[in-house]
Design a protein around this motif. Structure first.
Motif, PDB file in Angstrom:
ATOM      1  N   CYS A 180      76.200  -9.636  58.062  1.00 41.22           N
ATOM      2  CA  CYS A 180      75.319  -8.932  58.997  1.00 41.22           C
ATOM      3  C   CYS A 180      75.794  -9.206  60.427  1.00 41.22           C
ATOM      4  O   CYS A 180      75.872 -10.357  60.864  1.00 41.22           O
ATOM      5  N   THR A 181      76.143  -8.148  61.161  1.00 46.47           N
ATOM      6  CA  THR A 181      76.585  -8.261  62.554  1.00 46.47           C
ATOM      7  C   THR A 181      75.590  -7.638  63.528  1.00 46.47           C
ATOM      8  O   THR A 181      75.909  -7.461  64.704  1.00 46.47           O
ATOM      9  N   LEU A 182      74.415  -7.293  63.061  1.00 49.77           N
ATOM     10  CA  LEU A 182      73.419  -6.659  63.922  1.00 49.77           C
ATOM     11  C   LEU A 182      72.715  -7.707  64.781  1.00 49.77           C
ATOM     12  O   LEU A 182      72.633  -8.876  64.411  1.00 49.77           O
ATOM     13  N   PRO A 183      72.204  -7.298  65.937  1.00 49.45           N
ATOM     14  CA  PRO A 183      71.387  -8.240  66.724  1.00 49.45           C
ATOM     15  C   PRO A 183      70.022  -8.440  66.082  1.00 49.45           C
ATOM     16  O   PRO A 183      69.623  -7.717  65.168  1.00 49.45           O
ATOM     17  N   CYS A 184      69.332  -9.424  66.576  1.00 49.57           N
ATOM     18  CA  CYS A 184      68.008  -9.734  66.026  1.00 49.57           C
ATOM     19  C   CYS A 184      67.050  -8.585  66.323  1.00 49.57           C
ATOM     20  O   CYS A 184      66.958  -8.111  67.457  1.00 49.57           O
ATOM     21  N   GLN A 185      66.345  -8.125  65.304  1.00 51.32           N
ATOM     22  CA  GLN A 185      65.410  -7.015  65.436  1.00 51.32           C
ATOM     23  C   GLN A 185      63.987  -7.418  65.070  1.00 51.32           C
ATOM     24  O   GLN A 185      63.149  -6.567  64.793  1.00 51.32           O
ATOM     25  N   LYS A 186      63.708  -8.692  65.077  1.00 46.64           N
ATOM     26  CA  LYS A 186      62.373  -9.155  64.732  1.00 46.64           C
ATOM     27  C   LYS A 186      61.425  -8.968  65.911  1.00 46.64           C
ATOM     28  O   LYS A 186      61.840  -8.934  67.070  1.00 46.64           O
ATOM     29  N   GLU A 187      60.151  -8.868  65.600  1.00 53.22           N
ATOM     30  CA  GLU A 187      59.123  -8.827  66.633  1.00 53.22           C
ATOM     31  C   GLU A 187      58.776 -10.254  67.026  1.00 53.22           C
ATOM     32  O   GLU A 187      58.419 -11.072  66.181  1.00 53.22           O
ATOM     33  N   ARG A 188      58.902 -10.527  68.311  1.00 49.27           N
ATOM     34  CA  ARG A 188      58.683 -11.886  68.785  1.00 49.27           C
ATOM     35  C   ARG A 188      57.194 -12.190  68.847  1.00 49.27           C
ATOM     36  O   ARG A 188      56.361 -11.299  69.050  1.00 49.27           O
ATOM     37  N   SER A 189      56.892 -13.434  68.645  1.00 51.82           N
ATOM     38  CA  SER A 189      55.506 -13.890  68.697  1.00 51.82           C
ATOM     39  C   SER A 189      55.403 -15.020  69.722  1.00 51.82           C
ATOM     40  O   SER A 189      56.084 -16.051  69.577  1.00 51.82           O
ATOM     41  N   PRO A 190      54.597 -14.810  70.785  1.00 53.18           N
ATOM     42  CA  PRO A 190      53.753 -13.647  71.096  1.00 53.18           C
ATOM     43  C   PRO A 190      54.574 -12.423  71.469  1.00 53.18           C
ATOM     44  O   PRO A 190      55.757 -12.542  71.761  1.00 53.18           O
ATOM     45  N   ALA A 191      53.913 -11.266  71.434  1.00 52.65           N
ATOM     46  CA  ALA A 191      54.612 -10.005  71.674  1.00 52.65           C
ATOM     47  C   ALA A 191      55.292 -10.025  73.029  1.00 52.65           C
ATOM     48  O   ALA A 191      54.724 -10.462  74.028  1.00 52.65           O
ATOM     49  N   CYS A 192      56.544  -9.554  73.036  1.00 55.39           N
ATOM     50  CA  CYS A 192      57.370  -9.651  74.241  1.00 55.39           C
ATOM     51  C   CYS A 192      58.293  -8.437  74.288  1.00 55.39           C
ATOM     52  O   CYS A 192      58.845  -8.039  73.260  1.00 55.39           O
ATOM     53  N   PRO A 193      58.479  -7.815  75.459  1.00 56.91           N
ATOM     54  CA  PRO A 193      59.388  -6.658  75.536  1.00 56.91           C
ATOM     55  C   PRO A 193      60.859  -7.038  75.593  1.00 56.91           C
ATOM     56  O   PRO A 193      61.718  -6.167  75.467  1.00 56.91           O
TER      57      PRO A 193
ATOM     58  N   PRO B 103      61.098 -19.180  71.656  1.00 58.57           N
ATOM     59  CA  PRO B 103      60.216 -18.629  72.700  1.00 58.57           C
ATOM     60  C   PRO B 103      61.018 -18.022  73.841  1.00 58.57           C
ATOM     61  O   PRO B 103      62.082 -18.516  74.211  1.00 58.57           O
ATOM     62  N   CYS B 104      60.497 -16.939  74.383  1.00 55.28           N
ATOM     63  CA  CYS B 104      61.187 -16.197  75.447  1.00 55.28           C
ATOM     64  C   CYS B 104      61.104 -16.982  76.753  1.00 55.28           C
ATOM     65  O   CYS B 104      60.020 -17.356  77.200  1.00 55.28           O
ATOM     66  N   LYS B 105      62.266 -17.217  77.371  1.00 59.49           N
ATOM     67  CA  LYS B 105      62.339 -17.971  78.619  1.00 59.49           C
ATOM     68  C   LYS B 105      62.597 -17.072  79.829  1.00 59.49           C
ATOM     69  O   LYS B 105      62.903 -17.576  80.915  1.00 59.49           O
TER      70      LYS B 105
END
Length: 376
Positions: free
Chosen positions: A123-136, A150-152
């Protein structure tokens, strides 16, 4: 008696020889036919099994079985994709049907060894998961099994009154409840937003939404009559009530006209107006006011800078145009002067050249005559 077929398989896998039909349940033929026995003699090898069975493909997909002869064990691949779950546990293999390394290929209890299993694609695709908490913001990692970190990313959010900008981490800000977000965005200072019904600012601390109770403003306002002679101090909410009673739209009243005309004129106003008309200084004031109006109004600094830059550009353009005109005229005069000089040079040397040519021709003629008549 033990039976064995080609290729050799256990006795319980093969269907064995086809038994002879029971004569009790068959019609007797008119002519005698030779009954073919499956095995001629005991212990001799049997013929290949011709029983029709269902076989699975290499990828062991459901619903892709094919009818094949029992003795034919050639592996085949169906027209479907592999569909095996990749190591990322998020996507599936998109290759055509193939044998998988992790599975042992067994057909009807018989392991096939002449088929080399093939590994599924990576698998060479980027991560396509929904982040928790929701983040754009997208996850910076490639496709992975565990949860996203977690998004920094730093995000900017202005305060409610718009005087300050706060910076938060995306994960920290989105993990807050709505009330906590509103509290975190407050700058803690006064609101500084203009109230809708008057010219004053909101005295409350920085808050979301509309300003509370704008009709209860308690600041003092100077109220005047129409001729601006009488003046009093009223509270702002009383001024708003008086304007509403007089059917004036509060949005159309400017800041300089707020509170003017609410007091009725009295006899003192008439006396003051008469004094102003009889006083000669009033005429001089009017003249000065007219002169002030004739003067250009004060402009803001930004506009002055823009106009100054435009004037500089215009002057530079004019200078360039003047320089171009001067250079063109100078080039024309230089060309004319060079032409005149060349004409004079040609005339001078041409005139002297004619004399030199005539002298040379005379000398040549004299030499020719001397050579022709040497005695003379």
């Amino acid at each position: 008696m033990s039976l064995w077929c080609l290729p050799p398989v256990p006795a319980d896998i093969c269907h064995g020889p086809v038994p002879a039909p029971n004569p009790e349940f068959t019609l007797k033929p008119k002519k005698k036919k030779s009954i073919q026995q499956s095995c001629e003699t005991p212990g001799s090898p049997c013929s290949p099994c011709q029983e029709i069975v269902l076989r699975q493909c290499l990828g062991q997909h459901i619903g892709t079985e094919q009818m094949m002869v029992c003795s034919n064990r050639t592996p085949f691949s169906c027209s479907n994709l592999c569909g095996n779950l990749l190591q990322c546990r998020n996507h599936y293999c998109q290759k055509s049907c193939h044998a998988i390394i992790d599975r042992s290929l067994i057909l009807d209890g018989y392991a096939i060894s002449n088929v080399t299993p093939e590994s599924c694609e990576e698998c060479t695709l980027p991560c396509q998961k929904e982040r928790s908490p929701a983040c754009p913001h997208p996850c910076p990692l490639p496709c992975h099994v565990k949860n996203c970190p977690p998004c920094k990313v730093l995000i900017k959010r202005s305060c409610h009154c718009g005087t300050m900008v706060h910076v938060f981490e995306c994960a920290l800000y989105n993990s807050m409840f709505e009330e906590e977000q509103q509290q975190a965005r407050s700058c803690g200072g006064p609101c500084h937003r203009k109230l809708p019904n008057c010219t004053h600012l909101c005295p409350e601390t920085c808050h979301p939404g509309k300003c509370p109770s704008p009709e209860k403003c308690s600041k003092k306002v100077t109220v005047r009559c129409v001729c601006l002679h009488l003046k009093k101090q009223w509270l702002c909410h009383d001024v708003q009530a008086a304007c509403c009673n007089s059917k004036h739209d509060m949005r159309e009243i400017s800041r300089s006209q707020f509170g003017i005309g609410l007091l009725p004129c009295t006899s003192e106003c008439d006396i003051a107006c008469k004094k102003k008309t009889t006083n000669p200084e009033v005429h001089q004031r009017k003249i000065t006011m007219m002169e002030d109006k004739a003067k250009p109004a004060l402009l803001p600094k930004g506009r002055k800078r823009r106009e100054h830059k435009q004037e500089i550009k215009r002057s530079s353009k004019l200078e360039k145009q003047v320089f171009q005109v001067i250079t063109l005229t100078a080039q024309k005069w230089l060309l004319i002067a060079t032409m005149v000089v060349l004409l004079l040079v040609f005339a001078y040397f041409g005139y002297h050249g004619l004399f030199w040519l005539s002298d040379w021709m005379n000398e040549v003629e004299a030499r020719r005559l001397k050579n022709r008549y040497p005695r003379i």
